[in-house]
Structures are given as C-alpha cells and as structure tokens.
Scaffold this active site. Structure first.
Site, PDB file in Angstrom:
ATOM      1  N   HIS A 445       0.813  -1.306   0.310  1.00 12.66           N
ATOM      2  CA  HIS A 445       0.077   0.249   0.037  1.00 12.66           C
ATOM      3  C   HIS A 445       0.515   0.926  -0.157  1.00 12.66           C
ATOM      4  CE1 HIS A 445      -3.795   2.431  -0.047  1.00 12.66           C
ATOM      5  NE2 HIS A 445      -4.720   1.564   1.147  1.00 12.66           N
ATOM      6  N   ASP A 449      -2.262   2.434  -4.386  1.00 14.14           N
ATOM      7  CA  ASP A 449      -3.433   2.118  -3.431  1.00 14.14           C
ATOM      8  C   ASP A 449      -4.638   1.153  -3.570  1.00 14.14           C
ATOM      9  OD1 ASP A 449      -3.324   5.603  -3.358  1.00 14.14           O
ATOM     10  OD2 ASP A 449      -2.689   4.737  -1.942  1.00 14.14           O
TER      11      ASP A 449
END
Length: 473
Positions: A445, A449
């Site tokens: 992450h 995203d």
C-alpha cells in the site's frame, strides 16, 4: 494596497503542504474565481481559486515548485494596475493549530477534501474554541478524563492534532511531560500528522518519544514505520519463548533461514493488503483444452503458464504494480520479469521469467518447465532467482481457493492463484454449470492504493475471459 496570496487550509488537520506550481504567469491579470496555483495536501493536489482580482506578482524569495509551505504563508501578491510590487513575501508563519482561522485569500477546488470557505461565509466555532468558552465539554474518553484527573491536567488546555479535537491519552501524557519540564527553555511543539498517529496506534509505537523528520520536527508516518522496523529488528535478538513440551529440534537450512528473513520482511517492511475475487474461468478452460489438442504430448502450457502471461500483459497495460518502494519514493521497473513460486525439496524458490510480457504462452511454458526441473533438481543458477519485478504463486493444485500471499521484496505485488472449480454460475439470467477461478492479490500500500490495485485485478479478470488475445495465441 497589494493583496496577499496565502496558503489555504485544505482540512482541519492540515498544517503544511507542497507548492506544486503557478497556474498563471507573473504579471498576468487574474480575475476572481480563476485558478491561480496548485497545492498538494495529504491526499491529493488541489487547484486554488482566487477570491480577489489583480496582476500576479511573485517576489524572488517566493516558494519554488516542490517547496513545503505552511498554512497562512504568503507566496505572492495581487496588484492593482500601476501598483509597485512588494520586494519580499516575508517569513513563513509559525505553526498553527487546526482550530485557527482560515486564510482569506483563496479556496481549493477538490473532490477529495473539504473546500476552504471564503471569508464571507461564517464558519461554526471549532470544538476547541467552544470548549474554551465553556459552552460545551471537551471531547475525551473515560480513560483520557481519568488520566487527566490523575496528572492534574486541564483538558481545555490540551492540544491535540486530531481533526475531531478529541483528546486522547497520548495528548494528555504529552501535555503532562511539557508541564513537568516547564522550567526548561521552550522548544517547538511536538506534532504528528494524523496518518502518523493512526499508524502509531496500529503498530503500537509511542510517537511522542520519536524525533520528527518533518518541518519543525513534525513526526511523519515514515518516522513511525522506521521506529517499528528498528524495534522489530531488536526483538529478533531477544530470547525466544521456549517450547512448551518435549519434541525434536531440526536446525533450519541456509535456504530456510533466508526464506524466513524475506517472508518476515514482506510483512514488517511493507504495508501489505490482499484483495480477493472470483472470475468465470470457462473461457480459460476452453482455451487450455484447445492448446492441449495442438501441442505435442506433455508440452501443453499449464493454467499457471497462461496466467503468468496474462499477468504480464496486465502489468504492461497497468504498470503501477510493476514497482517497489525505495528511498522514500516509488521505483517503477522498466522491464516486466515474473517470478513464479516453485515447491522444491529444499524449500520454496521463485525462478524468474524475464520479459514475460514479450513472450508467447508457448515460450513461457517452455521456460517454466526448464526452470522448475532445475529448481527441483537443485541445479538452478542464482541468476535465475534474481531480478523479479512481480510474483505469481499457485496453490490451486492443493485444493486451495483463496489465501494471503506474502510480498517478495523488492516487489509491490504478488498474485495468488486458487483452484478452478466446477460449480453453478449465472449467465444471462440462467443458472448453468460452469468453472470459476479464485484470485488473491497482495500489494504494497506504500506503492499502490486500493483502487488502482483493484483495477489491476479487474483488468486481469477481463484478460482471463479473453485469453486468446494474448501474444502468441
């Protein structure tokens, strides 16, 4: 009189941002409502709208593109015709609290963060202001209130960077520490970004004890992560819990120790998130059946070979996952080298198929057969284990549907392949017997995203339903 152009607050917790660029040229006339510069906040870049009109003046000491700017900082001026331009923008303001008033110059146009209200709009008083006036109690949980009573701390005097102005236990501890050392020369207030505070709670890190690397010692998310990694590293040297009962101990091989270190790094040095989905695999099953009819005996590509090729084509179309986190930034790989996990007597290995996006499914199948044979025979050269930019791992042959693959650093993504199941599916409103395939995508992450990762997995599913479109088919 020259109208100041200042940095607006894009949200309650914002204290600083990144000046991206001017959208108008110096000397150009700007009308009310026109976008004048681009400002990057914590979530996105925002076009800032002018609430006045005039000729743009940018002094020599104004912030340059990429510079960190504070809320309320003057970065330029709007002049009347013939008005002499100021020689300097002056010094940046001191740090301000989230409850302070909004700058009067501009507002932001954005879909992701609340817009800054123009000065003509009456804003409701912030919770901290209401608490100070005695019209409402300060928001705090029972534990925080109990701690405040024990330490003799006035809740109304406690600063918190929380956007809701809710006082937490760590805010009271920090206030108590400041009070205890009030006889020392005052230094800059220790402030952490909301993301840093959230990550600190997730990792169990006391951020009030960290040195900040941000402006004026501000604690950032990366400071919290660095402390967590350092703590994890020191804990590896602490005594391990002893076995609870008798048994046989087998020392780990060198390969197993290296594998353990890499697996641990994929969890502690990254921010792994796993997405799972199920796709209609009937086109894939039919495609492979056709390849088996055309290929010589024993040389037909496996489902894994086909999916490696489809993953490579997806990476070429959506390259965000063909990257890694490096030196506080994203390193995007130029080539697509797919590592494929192989179970061997010595342990898990991941030989690499280089430039997989440029190979046909037959070429991928030939390479994987050779690599798997050499890996299981213990004859695989180290060069074939290095340089992977993305990994594919398959547990479908063991009856597994979905699982959580662990990142193979330095990579930002790993695709887990489950079994193909014959089960009822709905097509065109009718219930039929079909084939489904479960997929698990773990991504870093820090690099990607959730939405781009989900789009990548969605695109892969589209390729699975049209496998005949890949090169060499």
């Amino acid at each position: 009189m020259a109208q100041e152009i200042t940095i607006p607050r894009l949200g309650w917790s914002m204290e600083e941002g990144i000046f991206v660029k001017w959208l108008k040229a110096p000397g150009e006339f700007i009308r009310t409502g026109e976008m004048v510069f681009l400002l990057e906040g914590e979530k996105a870049a925002h076009e800032i709208e002018s609430l006045d009109s005039g000729y743009l003046s940018v002094p020599d000491d104004a912030p340059r593109p990429g510079a960190t700017v504070k809320v309320g900082q003057v970065i330029g001026f709007l002049l009347a015709e013939g008005e002499a331009p100021p020689a300097s923008v002056g010094k940046p303001p001191a740090s301000t609290s989230p409850a302070s008033s909004f700058p009067a110059f501009a507002r932001a146009t954005s879909l992701s963060l609340p817009a800054v209200a123009p000065p003509s709009v009456k804003m409701p008083l912030a919770p901290a202001v209401l608490a100070a006036t005695g019209t409402m109690p300060r928001a705090a949980g029972p534990a925080a209130r109990r701690l405040a009573r024990q330490l003799g701390i006035d809740l109304n005097a406690v600063f918190t960077p929380d956007p809701t102005d809710r006082v937490l236990c760590e805010d009271i501890q920090r206030a108590a520490k400041t009070q205890w050392h009030s006889d020392q020369p005052a230094g800059p207030a220790q402030i952490a970004t909301p993301r840093a505070r959230r990550r600190a709670r997730e990792l169990g890190v006391d951020w009030t004890q960290l040195p900040g690397t941000g402006r004026n010692g501000r604690i950032r998310e990366r400071d919290v992560i660095s402390q967590s990694m350092a703590t994890a590293g020191s804990q590896t040297h602490s005594p391990e819990p002893a076995p609870v009962t008798l048994g046989k101990h087998t020392p780990a091989s060198k390969l197993r120790r290296i594998l353990a270190q890499r697996i641990l790094a994929g969890v502690t040095q990254a921010a792994p998130v796993t997405l799972t989905t199920k796709v209609d695999a009937a086109p894939l099953v039919a495609y492979r059946a056709n390849l088996k009819n055309l290929a010589p005996q024993g040389q037909a590509p496996s489902f894994n070979d086909i999916l490696i090729g489809l993953a490579a084509q997806t990476l070429r179309a959506l390259p965000e996952l063909n990257a890694c986190w490096h030196r506080d930034g994203i390193h995007a790989y130029e080539a697509i080298h797919i590592a494929t996990a192989v179970d061997t007597p010595a342990g898990l290995l991941a030989p690499v198929i280089r430039h997989a996006d440029q190979l046909s499914v037959a070429q991928i199948a030939e390479q994987t057969r050779q690599l798997i044979a050499q890996a299981r025979a213990g004859r695989l050269n180290q060069t074939y284990l290095e340089g992977g930019t993305f990994t594919v791992t398959n547990l479908g042959m063991f009856g597994i549907d979905t699982f959580t693959p662990i990142l193979n650093l330095p990579q930002a993504g790993i695709l887990g392949i489950g079994r193909i199941v014959e089960e009822p599916v709905v097509r065109a409103g009718r219930l039929e017997i079909g084939h489904t395939l479960s997929l698990s995508l773990t991504f870093d992450h820090r690099v990607v995203d959730g939405a781009p990762a989900a789009r990548w997995l969605q695109r892969l599913c589209e390729h699975i339903q049209t496998p005949e479109n890949q090169p060499g088919s």
